[in-house]
Design a protein around this motif. Structure first.
Motif, PDB file in Angstrom:
ATOM      1  N   VAL A   1      24.314  -5.392 -33.597  1.00  0.00           N
ATOM      2  CA  VAL A   1      23.641  -5.796 -32.371  1.00  0.00           C
ATOM      3  C   VAL A   1      24.401  -5.262 -31.156  1.00  0.00           C
ATOM      4  CG1 VAL A   1      24.859  -8.007 -32.090  1.00  0.00           C
ATOM      5  CG2 VAL A   1      22.524  -7.743 -31.230  1.00  0.00           C
ATOM      6  N   THR A   2      23.683  -4.927 -30.101  1.00  0.00           N
ATOM      7  CA  THR A   2      24.310  -4.396 -28.889  1.00  0.00           C
ATOM      8  C   THR A   2      23.474  -4.784 -27.679  1.00  0.00           C
ATOM      9  OG1 THR A   2      25.119  -2.383 -27.823  1.00  0.00           O
ATOM     10  CG2 THR A   2      23.047  -2.203 -29.015  1.00  0.00           C
ATOM     11  N   GLY A   3      24.068  -4.630 -26.521  1.00  0.00           N
ATOM     12  CA  GLY A   3      23.349  -4.822 -25.271  1.00  0.00           C
ATOM     13  C   GLY A   3      22.720  -3.520 -24.820  1.00  0.00           C
ATOM     14  N   MET A   4      22.004  -3.581 -23.699  1.00  0.00           N
ATOM     15  CA  MET A   4      21.314  -2.392 -23.212  1.00  0.00           C
ATOM     16  C   MET A   4      22.291  -1.280 -22.864  1.00  0.00           C
ATOM     17  SD  MET A   4      18.581  -0.802 -22.681  1.00  0.00           S
ATOM     18  CE  MET A   4      17.306  -2.056 -22.788  1.00  0.00           C
ATOM     19  N   SER A   5      23.446  -1.653 -22.296  1.00  0.00           N
ATOM     20  CA  SER A   5      24.420  -0.619 -21.922  1.00  0.00           C
ATOM     21  C   SER A   5      24.881   0.153 -23.152  1.00  0.00           C
ATOM     22  CB  SER A   5      25.615  -1.239 -21.213  1.00  0.00           C
ATOM     23  OG  SER A   5      26.268  -2.181 -22.071  1.00  0.00           O
ATOM     24  N   GLY A   6      25.068  -0.545 -24.243  1.00  0.00           N
ATOM     25  CA  GLY A   6      25.460   0.136 -25.472  1.00  0.00           C
ATOM     26  C   GLY A   6      24.326   0.963 -26.041  1.00  0.00           C
ATOM     27  N   LEU A   7      23.099   0.455 -25.909  1.00  0.00           N
ATOM     28  CA  LEU A   7      21.946   1.171 -26.443  1.00  0.00           C
ATOM     29  C   LEU A   7      21.709   2.484 -25.709  1.00  0.00           C
ATOM     30  CD1 LEU A   7      19.591   0.924 -28.500  1.00  0.00           C
ATOM     31  CD2 LEU A   7      18.242  -0.113 -26.660  1.00  0.00           C
ATOM     32  N   LEU A   8      22.004   2.500 -24.419  1.00  0.00           N
ATOM     33  CA  LEU A   8      21.769   3.691 -23.609  1.00  0.00           C
ATOM     34  C   LEU A   8      22.805   4.774 -23.842  1.00  0.00           C
ATOM     35  CD1 LEU A   8      20.647   2.019 -20.262  1.00  0.00           C
ATOM     36  CD2 LEU A   8      19.216   3.138 -21.979  1.00  0.00           C
ATOM     37  N   GLN A   9      23.905   4.451 -24.455  1.00  0.00           N
ATOM     38  CA  GLN A   9      24.899   5.464 -24.779  1.00  0.00           C
ATOM     39  C   GLN A   9      24.535   6.143 -26.098  1.00  0.00           C
ATOM     40  OE1 GLN A   9      28.979   4.335 -24.201  1.00  0.00           O
ATOM     41  NE2 GLN A   9      28.410   2.705 -22.751  1.00  0.00           N
ATOM     42  N   GLN A  10      25.048   7.328 -26.303  1.00  0.00           N
ATOM     43  CA  GLN A  10      24.533   8.174 -27.376  1.00  0.00           C
ATOM     44  C   GLN A  10      25.128   7.921 -28.747  1.00  0.00           C
ATOM     45  OE1 GLN A  10      24.567  12.289 -26.381  1.00  0.00           O
ATOM     46  NE2 GLN A  10      23.052  12.074 -24.744  1.00  0.00           N
ATOM     47  N   GLY A  11      26.254   7.308 -28.871  1.00  0.00           N
ATOM     48  CA  GLY A  11      26.870   7.181 -30.184  1.00  0.00           C
ATOM     49  C   GLY A  11      27.434   5.804 -30.413  1.00  0.00           C
ATOM     50  N   PRO A  12      27.829   5.506 -31.633  1.00  0.00           N
ATOM     51  CA  PRO A  12      28.384   4.184 -31.960  1.00  0.00           C
ATOM     52  C   PRO A  12      29.856   4.053 -31.594  1.00  0.00           C
ATOM     53  CG  PRO A  12      28.292   5.537 -33.925  1.00  0.00           C
ATOM     54  CD  PRO A  12      27.682   6.358 -32.818  1.00  0.00           C
ATOM     55  N   ASP A  13      30.468   5.128 -31.055  1.00  0.00           N
ATOM     56  CA  ASP A  13      31.912   5.086 -30.795  1.00  0.00           C
ATOM     57  C   ASP A  13      32.274   4.069 -29.727  1.00  0.00           C
ATOM     58  OD1 ASP A  13      32.194   8.701 -31.159  1.00  0.00           O
ATOM     59  OD2 ASP A  13      32.191   7.097 -32.650  1.00  0.00           O
ATOM     60  N   ASN A  14      31.292   3.725 -28.869  1.00  0.00           N
ATOM     61  CA  ASN A  14      31.583   2.795 -27.781  1.00  0.00           C
ATOM     62  C   ASN A  14      31.542   1.344 -28.232  1.00  0.00           C
ATOM     63  OD1 ASN A  14      28.691   3.319 -28.088  1.00  0.00           O
ATOM     64  ND2 ASN A  14      28.459   1.762 -26.488  1.00  0.00           N
ATOM     65  N   LEU A  15      31.159   1.096 -29.492  1.00  0.00           N
ATOM     66  CA  LEU A  15      30.990  -0.279 -29.962  1.00  0.00           C
ATOM     67  C   LEU A  15      32.269  -0.798 -30.593  1.00  0.00           C
ATOM     68  CD1 LEU A  15      27.447  -0.030 -31.545  1.00  0.00           C
ATOM     69  CD2 LEU A  15      28.070  -0.610 -29.201  1.00  0.00           C
ATOM     70  N   THR A  16      32.625  -2.024 -30.253  1.00  0.00           N
ATOM     71  CA  THR A  16      33.798  -2.657 -30.859  1.00  0.00           C
ATOM     72  C   THR A  16      33.439  -4.052 -31.322  1.00  0.00           C
ATOM     73  OG1 THR A  16      34.521  -3.507 -28.710  1.00  0.00           O
ATOM     74  CG2 THR A  16      35.415  -1.355 -29.411  1.00  0.00           C
ATOM     75  N   LEU A  17      34.170  -4.551 -32.321  1.00  0.00           N
ATOM     76  CA  LEU A  17      33.952  -5.903 -32.841  1.00  0.00           C
ATOM     77  C   LEU A  17      35.046  -6.833 -32.364  1.00  0.00           C
ATOM     78  CD1 LEU A  17      32.927  -5.215 -36.543  1.00  0.00           C
ATOM     79  CD2 LEU A  17      31.449  -6.010 -34.718  1.00  0.00           C
TER      80      LEU A  17
END
Length: 401
Positions: A377-393
């Motif tokens: 799951v992510t927010g809109m800011s994460g969705l608008l970025q191109q890759g999963p590298d910006n996601l952290t747990l």
């Protein structure tokens, strides 16, 4: 001259037979007299030698008055001919299932009809009648058998087309049921294996291996040490113990893809090595009554398990572990779902389970666990970025940018 030759041709006499090549196979024909003319009874066989035998049998039947013309062939007789023709091709369980479908659902309703008089409305009425009492799955099985029979009639020149192909299944609204995942979560699987541990001390890690490799119950019951390579760390699944009318019947896996080689992790190899020594000790303790069957998972006498017993044991152990919905086949779903959840490619899991196509693995055997939804799951800011590298747990398995 050619016209004169054609004018002198006469119809084949009653009882005349022929054997000729036909689309890579051979077609046998025997001429049968009917009211107002004649018709031909034909059969398509694989080899010329088989054709000669069939031709001799048809001619013998004709001479005894047993050969029926196509216009008197009933649906019941056609269905019985289908079973006789396909018996060597079908697996024993398929033969038994199809014979039951024919006896219980086809012959009582349309068996008396002549094949050439069978209409689409007869088939439609049969489907609707069965759908009132039975599942759509059973109606599909009936359709499959009837379609094969009519195709046999087409090949043998009894009818010109297969009307079953034109009849749709009834649109039945499915009964709403509480959805219950067939796959266990990691915590549930661990609880189940803990409950199964005392049994596996005497019978072998059958539930452990099934939950890991996704074996079918007949494959687990039929697994032999000769097909376990402890040096290379592989299991070759090549046998199956199917239950045919209550009796275990040796055979091959359900599909061609079911004949497969599955790699083992080092800890799994160690588990099987330990069990092999333990099994040998049990054999010495039992003494003369021990049967050295060569199977991996065995009863206290060394004989292979009846697949039905494995199913009953799985349910009983599930209840003991507080898991009312556990089934042996559910462990196969569990294996597929847990491997996919940890990122194993679907094509790899498909091969391990012996599925013909990956859609079956993903659409039927895949359970998506709750933590997987939270993981992605992510927010809109994460969705608008191109890759999963910006996601952290974070520590609570919540996703953030």
């Amino acid at each position: 001259m050619a016209e004169a030759a054609r004018s002198k041709r006469t119809k084949a006499p009653n009882g005349a037979g022929s054997l000729r090549p036909y689309q890579g196979q051979y077609r046998v024909k025997v001429t049968v007299a009917i009211t107002g003319g004649q018709q031909q009874v034909s059969r398509v066989v694989r080899t010329e030698a088989e054709g000669r035998l069939v031709l001799a049998q048809l001619l013998a039947d004709h001479s005894r008055g047993l050969l029926r013309s196509p216009d008197t062939l009933t649906v019941e007789a056609l269905l019985r001919e289908l079973v006789a023709t396909r018996r060597d091709e079908w697996k024993p369980k398929t033969v038994a299932n199809n014979e039951d479908l024919i006896r219980l659902h086809l012959i009582p309703h349309i068996g008396h009809l002549r094949v050439q008089k069978l209409k689409a409305q007869h088939v439609q009425q049969l489907y609707m009648l069965l759908a009132r009492t039975y599942s759509l799955s059973l109606v599909r099985q009936v359709r499959s058998v009837l379609r094969q029979a009519l195709q046999l009639a087409v090949v043998n020149d009894v009818v010109s087309r297969n009307i079953v192909k034109d009849v749709e299944l009834p649109r039945v609204r499915p009964v709403r049921r509480a959805r219950q995942n067939r796959a266990l979560s990691p915590e549930q699987l661990e609880a189940f294996l803990n409950a199964a541990a005392p049994f596996e001390e005497l019978a072998g890690p059958v539930f452990h291996i099934t939950g890991l490799l996704g074996l079918r119950r007949g494959e687990a019951a039929a697994l032999r040490w000769a097909h376990v390579d402890l040096q290379r760390g592989t299991v070759h699944v090549r046998d199956n113990l199917a239950v045919v009318r209550g009796r275990p019947t040796p055979g091959t896996p359900k599909t061609e893809a079911g004949d497969r080689t599955v790699p083992l992790a080092p800890e799994t190899v160690a588990l099987l090595v330990a069990w092999k020594f333990r099994q040998q000790e049990l054999g010495r303790m039992v003494g003369e009554k021990w049967v050295d069957s060569g199977h991996v998972f065995t009863t206290v006498k060394g004989t292979p398990f009846h697949p039905d017993r494995l199913s009953k044991l799985a349910r009983a152990l599930g209840v003991q572990a507080g898991l009312e919905h556990v089934t042996f086949h559910g462990l196969r779903h569990t294996s597929a779902s847990l491997h996919l959840a940890r990122g194993v490619p679907a094509e790899v899991v498909k091969t391990w389970l012996g599925h013909e196509n990956v859609s079956l693995t993903l659409n039927t055997y895949r359970t998506v666990y709750g933590h997987e939804h939270r993981l992605h799951v992510t927010g809109m800011s994460g969705l608008l970025q191109q890759g999963p590298d910006n996601l952290t747990l974070d520590g609570a398995l919540r996703v953030g940018a």
